[in-house]
Each structure stands twice: as structure tokens, then as C-alpha cells.
Write an enzyme that holds these catalytic residues in place. Structure first.
Site, PDB file in Angstrom:
ATOM      1  N   PHE A  40      61.684  21.676 -10.957  1.00 52.39           N
ATOM      2  CA  PHE A  40      61.008  20.517 -10.352  1.00 52.39           C
ATOM      3  C   PHE A  40      62.022  19.477  -9.845  1.00 52.39           C
ATOM      4  O   PHE A  40      62.089  19.198  -8.639  1.00 52.39           O
ATOM      5  CB  PHE A  40      60.055  19.927 -11.399  1.00 52.39           C
ATOM      6  CG  PHE A  40      59.582  18.536 -11.126  1.00 52.39           C
ATOM      7  CD1 PHE A  40      59.042  18.194  -9.889  1.00 52.39           C
ATOM      8  CD2 PHE A  40      59.653  17.558 -12.110  1.00 52.39           C
ATOM      9  CE1 PHE A  40      58.586  16.898  -9.642  1.00 52.39           C
ATOM     10  CE2 PHE A  40      59.198  16.268 -11.876  1.00 52.39           C
ATOM     11  CZ  PHE A  40      58.676  15.941 -10.635  1.00 52.39           C
ATOM     12  N   TYR A 191      63.419  20.120 -29.410  1.00 46.35           N
ATOM     13  CA  TYR A 191      63.943  19.815 -28.069  1.00 46.35           C
ATOM     14  C   TYR A 191      64.752  18.510 -28.100  1.00 46.35           C
ATOM     15  O   TYR A 191      65.885  18.450 -27.621  1.00 46.35           O
ATOM     16  CB  TYR A 191      62.759  19.726 -27.120  1.00 46.35           C
ATOM     17  CG  TYR A 191      62.991  19.152 -25.745  1.00 46.35           C
ATOM     18  CD1 TYR A 191      63.564  19.908 -24.725  1.00 46.35           C
ATOM     19  CD2 TYR A 191      62.554  17.856 -25.435  1.00 46.35           C
ATOM     20  CE1 TYR A 191      63.711  19.393 -23.442  1.00 46.35           C
ATOM     21  CE2 TYR A 191      62.693  17.332 -24.163  1.00 46.35           C
ATOM     22  CZ  TYR A 191      63.284  18.105 -23.163  1.00 46.35           C
ATOM     23  OH  TYR A 191      63.418  17.578 -21.893  1.00 46.35           O
ATOM     24  N   ASN A 220      59.346  10.817 -18.058  1.00 43.92           N
ATOM     25  CA  ASN A 220      58.154  11.436 -17.454  1.00 43.92           C
ATOM     26  C   ASN A 220      58.100  11.327 -15.930  1.00 43.92           C
ATOM     27  O   ASN A 220      57.279  10.600 -15.375  1.00 43.92           O
ATOM     28  CB  ASN A 220      56.886  10.855 -18.091  1.00 43.92           C
ATOM     29  CG  ASN A 220      56.737  11.335 -19.527  1.00 43.92           C
ATOM     30  OD1 ASN A 220      57.364  10.784 -20.432  1.00 43.92           O
ATOM     31  ND2 ASN A 220      55.943  12.351 -19.741  1.00 43.92           N
ATOM     32  N   ASP A 342      53.781  13.424 -31.986  1.00 42.91           N
ATOM     33  CA  ASP A 342      53.867  12.855 -30.640  1.00 42.91           C
ATOM     34  C   ASP A 342      54.750  11.613 -30.612  1.00 42.91           C
ATOM     35  O   ASP A 342      54.920  10.923 -31.616  1.00 42.91           O
ATOM     36  CB  ASP A 342      52.459  12.498 -30.139  1.00 42.91           C
ATOM     37  CG  ASP A 342      52.325  12.662 -28.629  1.00 42.91           C
ATOM     38  OD1 ASP A 342      53.362  12.644 -27.934  1.00 42.91           O
ATOM     39  OD2 ASP A 342      51.189  12.798 -28.161  1.00 42.91           O
TER      40      ASP A 342
HETATM   41  P1  NAD Z   1      62.021  22.629 -14.802  1.00 43.38           P
HETATM   42  O1  NAD Z   1      61.571  23.498 -15.913  1.00 43.38           O
HETATM   43  O2  NAD Z   1      61.111  22.442 -13.640  1.00 43.38           O
HETATM   44  O3  NAD Z   1      63.403  23.203 -14.239  1.00 43.38           O
HETATM   45  C1  NAD Z   1      64.374  23.794 -15.036  1.00 43.38           C
HETATM   46  C2  NAD Z   1      65.027  24.899 -14.219  1.00 43.38           C
HETATM   47  O4  NAD Z   1      66.078  25.466 -15.011  1.00 43.38           O
HETATM   48  C3  NAD Z   1      64.062  26.059 -13.874  1.00 43.38           C
HETATM   49  O5  NAD Z   1      64.044  26.303 -12.486  1.00 43.38           O
HETATM   50  C4  NAD Z   1      64.627  27.243 -14.631  1.00 43.38           C
HETATM   51  O6  NAD Z   1      64.477  28.485 -13.940  1.00 43.38           O
HETATM   52  C5  NAD Z   1      66.094  26.856 -14.757  1.00 43.38           C
HETATM   53  N1  NAD Z   1      66.757  27.528 -15.861  1.00 43.38           N
HETATM   54  C6  NAD Z   1      66.366  27.550 -17.160  1.00 43.38           C
HETATM   55  N2  NAD Z   1      67.210  28.289 -17.871  1.00 43.38           N
HETATM   56  C7  NAD Z   1      68.153  28.740 -17.009  1.00 43.38           C
HETATM   57  C8  NAD Z   1      69.295  29.577 -17.166  1.00 43.38           C
HETATM   58  N3  NAD Z   1      69.626  30.073 -18.349  1.00 43.38           N
HETATM   59  N4  NAD Z   1      70.056  29.824 -16.084  1.00 43.38           N
HETATM   60  C9  NAD Z   1      69.717  29.329 -14.872  1.00 43.38           C
HETATM   61  N5  NAD Z   1      68.644  28.532 -14.667  1.00 43.38           N
HETATM   62  C10 NAD Z   1      67.881  28.263 -15.730  1.00 43.38           C
HETATM   63  O7  NAD Z   1      62.431  21.226 -15.431  1.00 43.38           O
HETATM   64  P2  NAD Z   1      62.557  19.804 -14.730  1.00 43.38           P
HETATM   65  O8  NAD Z   1      61.319  19.055 -14.965  1.00 43.38           O
HETATM   66  O9  NAD Z   1      63.081  19.959 -13.363  1.00 43.38           O
HETATM   67  O10 NAD Z   1      63.664  19.123 -15.661  1.00 43.38           O
HETATM   68  C11 NAD Z   1      65.041  19.265 -15.371  1.00 43.38           C
HETATM   69  C12 NAD Z   1      65.861  18.642 -16.499  1.00 43.38           C
HETATM   70  O11 NAD Z   1      65.485  17.296 -16.712  1.00 43.38           O
HETATM   71  C13 NAD Z   1      65.698  19.335 -17.847  1.00 43.38           C
HETATM   72  O12 NAD Z   1      66.945  19.337 -18.493  1.00 43.38           O
HETATM   73  C14 NAD Z   1      64.728  18.474 -18.597  1.00 43.38           C
HETATM   74  O13 NAD Z   1      64.925  18.566 -19.988  1.00 43.38           O
HETATM   75  C15 NAD Z   1      65.104  17.108 -18.067  1.00 43.38           C
HETATM   76  N6  NAD Z   1      63.965  16.185 -18.118  1.00 43.38           N
HETATM   77  C16 NAD Z   1      62.938  16.291 -17.226  1.00 43.38           C
HETATM   78  C17 NAD Z   1      61.896  15.383 -17.298  1.00 43.38           C
HETATM   79  C18 NAD Z   1      60.761  15.381 -16.323  1.00 43.38           C
HETATM   80  O14 NAD Z   1      59.977  14.446 -16.364  1.00 43.38           O
HETATM   81  N7  NAD Z   1      60.646  16.358 -15.435  1.00 43.38           N
HETATM   82  C19 NAD Z   1      61.888  14.408 -18.271  1.00 43.38           C
HETATM   83  C20 NAD Z   1      62.928  14.364 -19.178  1.00 43.38           C
HETATM   84  C21 NAD Z   1      63.965  15.256 -19.084  1.00 43.38           C
HETATM   85  C1  UGA Z   2      57.791  15.503 -21.960  1.00 44.12           C
HETATM   86  C2  UGA Z   2      58.615  16.773 -22.181  1.00 44.12           C
HETATM   87  O1  UGA Z   2      59.157  16.794 -23.475  1.00 44.12           O
HETATM   88  C3  UGA Z   2      59.767  16.881 -21.268  1.00 44.12           C
HETATM   89  O2  UGA Z   2      59.336  17.444 -20.058  1.00 44.12           O
HETATM   90  C4  UGA Z   2      60.475  15.591 -20.969  1.00 44.12           C
HETATM   91  O3  UGA Z   2      61.771  15.681 -21.508  1.00 44.12           O
HETATM   92  C5  UGA Z   2      59.853  14.370 -21.586  1.00 44.12           C
HETATM   93  O4  UGA Z   2      58.462  14.375 -21.514  1.00 44.12           O
HETATM   94  C6  UGA Z   2      60.417  13.098 -20.942  1.00 44.12           C
HETATM   95  O5  UGA Z   2      59.875  12.549 -19.983  1.00 44.12           O
HETATM   96  O6  UGA Z   2      61.472  12.678 -21.401  1.00 44.12           O
HETATM   97  P1  UGA Z   2      55.659  14.589 -23.188  1.00 44.12           P
HETATM   98  O7  UGA Z   2      55.586  13.324 -22.409  1.00 44.12           O
HETATM   99  O8  UGA Z   2      55.165  14.500 -24.578  1.00 44.12           O
HETATM  100  O9  UGA Z   2      57.150  15.175 -23.196  1.00 44.12           O
HETATM  101  O10 UGA Z   2      54.861  15.777 -22.453  1.00 44.12           O
HETATM  102  P2  UGA Z   2      53.516  15.865 -21.639  1.00 44.12           P
HETATM  103  O11 UGA Z   2      53.072  17.277 -21.661  1.00 44.12           O
HETATM  104  O12 UGA Z   2      53.686  15.263 -20.311  1.00 44.12           O
HETATM  105  O13 UGA Z   2      52.462  15.052 -22.540  1.00 44.12           O
HETATM  106  C7  UGA Z   2      52.250  13.668 -22.448  1.00 44.12           C
HETATM  107  C8  UGA Z   2      51.122  13.271 -23.383  1.00 44.12           C
HETATM  108  O14 UGA Z   2      49.897  13.885 -22.944  1.00 44.12           O
HETATM  109  C9  UGA Z   2      51.275  13.695 -24.839  1.00 44.12           C
HETATM  110  O15 UGA Z   2      50.764  12.678 -25.650  1.00 44.12           O
HETATM  111  C10 UGA Z   2      50.393  14.934 -24.971  1.00 44.12           C
HETATM  112  O16 UGA Z   2      49.926  15.137 -26.280  1.00 44.12           O
HETATM  113  C11 UGA Z   2      49.260  14.564 -24.029  1.00 44.12           C
HETATM  114  N1  UGA Z   2      48.496  15.684 -23.433  1.00 44.12           N
HETATM  115  C12 UGA Z   2      49.129  16.737 -22.859  1.00 44.12           C
HETATM  116  C13 UGA Z   2      47.095  15.635 -23.424  1.00 44.12           C
HETATM  117  O17 UGA Z   2      46.475  14.694 -23.951  1.00 44.12           O
HETATM  118  N2  UGA Z   2      46.403  16.638 -22.818  1.00 44.12           N
HETATM  119  C14 UGA Z   2      47.005  17.684 -22.231  1.00 44.12           C
HETATM  120  O18 UGA Z   2      46.278  18.564 -21.680  1.00 44.12           O
HETATM  121  C15 UGA Z   2      48.410  17.741 -22.251  1.00 44.12           C
END
Ligand code: NAD
Ligand code: UGA
Length: 390
Positions: A40, A191, A220, A342
């Protein structure tokens, strides 16, 4: 230094003669290696770099589905590689000045069901990549998470009402706030613990070996291409936005875990990418620092989020959403199984990013949801329950 008055850096000019480039300029305009570029955040970052940053992106992932529209771009090179294979990865990193590590497993439903895979994906593999980057003396931008803060003090003390509404408890600062994770049996924190240990390893490489690094804690992020829709292009439980979209598209109830009382600050992906590009282009301000990247103005309870999404869905697809949209309370145990706890509330303090990067988010929650939901409807609308009507 005032971020508004930075000297102009010729990062947009890869054609500058070699002799005129200083070592630091060379590092800044050299290609960026993005690990997990097919996910993403990665897909949006690669898109932004391709759109005009003047840098080449070496995009590493085991999947290119979300970036296939970018593969013909001359500034994008896709490398189909598992980052566990550090021998194969090394030559790609060697070509780059900066490595951005995004690859992870980051869906909460996995933290309690496959915690070993989560620890492997969020600590073991990233640690080996970190070692390689330190050895090759590359700048390292590490994606951690807001989850490292865990619960608030009020959440930890069973919702003590005097603490619950005290900003000192829920406005989280990179360098002051405690990190409160639950007991080891609460595997939800597998995690967060893996990410926190990685942060500590990155910091230690900085202090012991002079690694140039930045740690990003996203709060998020939401936007197009976020997660799969269960039963359509993936299986399992994605993050909340995609869970609610799946419910809306299929006409099933939106499930509110523990009544949807917990809160999040959702951040639109374009704002997030602005911050990442600033980090990339301002190493002097960003190196050796941890940044919260999030939108404190977008805080909602999950119940409020569900209501907003239901209302927007009715507006975006009046023909499909004629019937009442149901919500259903479920316990965390029913939804995620045992071992789930949570984060009750987490609001980023973004003063550091504002001061040093000159960054602040601009996109409010309604606009962020509208754009995200519209893209999901465009991508998955044909699979919805009432396809005849729409
Ligand atoms: P995502 O799951 O969409 O993307 C992760 C990508 O990593 C995937 O395309 C997957 O194929 C690739 N990947 C996983 N293992 C791999 C491997 N061994 N080799 C090569 N590629 C590999 O996640 P995202 O939402 O894009 O998040 C990216 C980063 O940001 C992550 O480290 C996540 O923990 C962190 N993060 C994201 C959010 C968010 O809101 N999206 C919030 C907090 C932290
Ligand atoms: C997420 C994930 O851990 C990671 O993608 C990321 O690192 C992190 O947020 C971040 O932003 O740092 P969380 O926010 O708990 O954690 O994940 P969500 O699935 O987005 O859930 C948010 C809230 O919605 C939680 O309270 C969960 O219990 C609730 N939820 C989730 C529902 O009430 N209904 C659902 O169908 C799914």
C-alpha cells in the site's frame, strides 16, 4: 535551521555533471531502494517518485500487482525478490544511496494467529537488512508503527476516567511517551514488540556505527490500494477500512470490535507521502530522528468511523445502499480469537515533523474517506452484492 529557509538542494537534477556533485549531493540524487514497494504505502511512494522527484526507484517486492501501472516508467525498476535473500539483495542496495524498509506483515489478525511469522517479518528479516545497510554505509529509513506506543496509561489502568481525557496520556510524543505493551500471552503485541526491537537496533547502529537513519511511526494511513477485500482478492481479516468496505459491498453488518469504542487518527496517504518525501530530501533534518507521521485532527472512535462510512456509501452508491446498513457489536475474542488486546487511543504529537520537516497533514477525515471509498468502489464495485442495481 528553519525548514522554510533550507538551501535549495539540486535533487531534481540527475543530469548535473559528476564533477560538480559533492558526496552528499551524490547520495541524495542516487536511486532509492524501496523494500516492500509493492504494498500500500510503497505503491504510493513509487508513484510519487515516478511523478517527478528526479530519482530512480529500485522497487523490491515479492508482488508487483499494485505497481504494475508503474513498471513501464523509466525511473522505476522492479526487482522480484524476497528480502530474506540478502545475497541477492546486496547488489541492488549497493546501487542506491538510501534504503526505505517497508516490507512487513502488518494486519492485526495475524499478530495473534501467526506470531512467529510476524516476528520473522518484522524483526528477523529487517534486522538482516539493517546489518547489510550498515555494512554498505547506506542511509536507512525504517518504517516502524504507532503500535509501539501500545496502550495509553488510561487503557492500562482499566480506563481510569481521570486519565482517559488527559492529553498527557493519549497525545504521544516520539521522545517522551512511554511504550505500554501487554503481557507476553497477549500476542497482539508481537508486532509492536518486533517493531520496537528493530527501532532499538536501528538506533544502536546509529550510535555505535554512525549509521544514517530515520525512523517513521505511521498512524493509521488510509487510501486507495490499502488492503484486499476478503473473498475477492485475498483471504482473512484485513485492516478496519477494508473490513468495513467488504461489509458495505456485500450487504453484511459492519462488525464493531468491543462496541467500536477505541479511537484512531486516520491519515490520508497523500499527506503521508508528502512527509516521506520530505524525510528523503532533508537528511540533515531527518537523520538520527524518530518521527510520528499522523493526523491528530482526524481522530474518531471506530463506531463513528463505521457511521461515517455507511453514510458516505449511501451517498456514493444510492442504488446499492437502499437497504439499512447494519452494525453488529462483537467481542475482540470473537473477532480476533484469544490473545488480542487493543490500543485504546493514540493521537500523534507532530510538532517535531512540523518543525524539522515543515510538514503538516492537510486532508480531513471526510475527504480521506471519500477518496478511499470511491477508489474501492471503482475497483470492487462489480463484485458487490447488488450488482444488478448499480
Ligand atoms: P503492505 O502489507 O501493504 O505492504 C508490505 C509489502 O511488503 C507487501 O507488498 C509485501 O508483499 C511486501 N513484503 C513482505 N514480506 C516481504 C519479503 N520477505 N520480501 C519482499 N517483500 C515483502 O503494508 P503497508 O500498509 O504498505 O505498510 C508498509 C510498512 O509501514 C510496514 O512496515 C508497516 O508495518 C508500516 N506501517 C503501516 C501503516 C499503515 O497505516 N499502512 C501503519 C503503521 C506502520
Ligand atoms: C494497525 C496495524 O497494526 C498496522 O497496520 C499499523 O502498524 C498500525 O495500525 C498503525 O497505524 O500504526 P490497528 O489500528 O489496531 O493497527 O488496526 P485496524 O485493523 O485498522 O483496527 C483499528 C480498530 O478497528 C481496532 O480497534 C479494531 O479492533 C477495530 N476493528 C477492526 C473493528 O471494530 N472492526 C473490524 O472489522 C476491524
Amino acid at each position: 535551521m528553519n525548514p522554510q529557509r533550507l538551501p535549495s538542494i539540486p535533487v531534481n537534477n540527475p543530469d548535473m555533471p559528476e564533477s560538480q556533485k559533492t558526496a552528499s549531493v551524490r547520495k541524495r540524487i542516487s536511486p532509492v531502494c524501496i523494500l516492500g514497494a509493492g504494498g500500500f504505502i510503497g505503491s504510493h511512494l513509487v508513484e510519487r517518485l515516478a511523478a517527478g522527484c528526479g530519482r530512480r526507484a529500485i522497487a523490491v517486492d515479492i508482488s508487483c500487482e499494485k505497481i504494475k501501472h508503474l513498471l513501464p516508467h523509466p525511473n522505476v525498476t522492479f526487482v522480484n525478490l524476497d528480502i530474506s535473500d540478502t545475497d541477492a539483495l546486496a547488489p541492488h542496495i549497493e546501487r542506491c544511496g538510501t534504503v526505505i524498509l517497508l516490507a512487513a506483515l502488518c494486519n492485526p489478525s495475524l499478530y495473534t494467529t501467526v506470531p512467529l511469522a510476524v516476528i520473522e517479518a518484522n524483526f528477523t528479516r529487517p534486522f538482516n537488512v539493517l546489518r547489510l545497510c550498515a555494512k554498505l554505509r547506506k542511509r536507512f529509513i525504517y518504517f516502524s508503527t504507532s503500535e509501539v506506543y501500545g496502550r495509553t496509561i488510561a487503557g492500562f489502568t482499566a480506563g481510569d476516567s481521570r486519565l482517559r481525557d488527559d492529553p498527557a496520556c493519549y497525545v504521544l510524543s516520539e521522545d517522551r511517551s512511554p511504550m505500554i505493551l501487554g503481557p507476553i500471552s497477549a500476542q497482539r503485541w508481537s508486532y509492536a514488540a518486533a517493531k520496537q526491537l528493530m527501532e532499538r537496533a536501528v538506533y544502536a547502529y546509529g550510535s555505535e556505527h554512525g549509521l544514517e537513519y530515520t525512523i517513521v511511526r505511521p498512524f493509521n494511513f488510509i487510501g486507495p490500494r490499502m488492503d484486499y477485500i476478503p473473498g475477492v482478492d485475498g483471504e482473512g481479516v484485513p485492516r478496519v477500512l477494508a473490513c468495513f468496505m467488504e461489509a458495505l459491498l456485500s450487504g453484511r453488518p459492519l462488525k464493531l470490535v468491543d462496541g467500536g469504542r477505541n479511537r484512531r487518527c486516520f491519515t490520508y496517504i497523500d499527506d503521508a507521502i508528502d512527509a516521506i518525501v520530505r524525510i528523503l530530501e532533508r537528511p540533515q533534518q531527518a537523520n538520527g530522528r524518530v518521527f510520528n507521521i499522523g493526523n491528530p485532527g482526524n481522530e474518531v472512535t471506530i463506531r463513528e468511523l463505521a457511521k461515517k462510512m455507511a453514510a458516505l456509501y449511501r451517498e456514493l452508491r444510492p442504488a446499492c445502499a437502499a437497504a439499512e446498513i447494519q452494525m453488529e457489536n462483537v467481542t475482540a475474542r470473537e473477532f480476533y480469537g484469544p490473545g488480542y488486546e487493543d490500543s485504546d487511543r493514540r493521537m500523534p504529537d507532530i510538532a517535531k515533523a512540523q518543525k524539522l520537516l515543515g510538514w503538516r497533514p492537510k486532508i480531513d477525515l471526510d475527504a480521506a474517506l471519500r477518496r478511499t471509498m470511491a477508489s474501492y468502489i471503482e475497483a470492487y464495485g462489480a463484485d458487490c452484492a447488488c450488482r444488478e442495481a448499480c
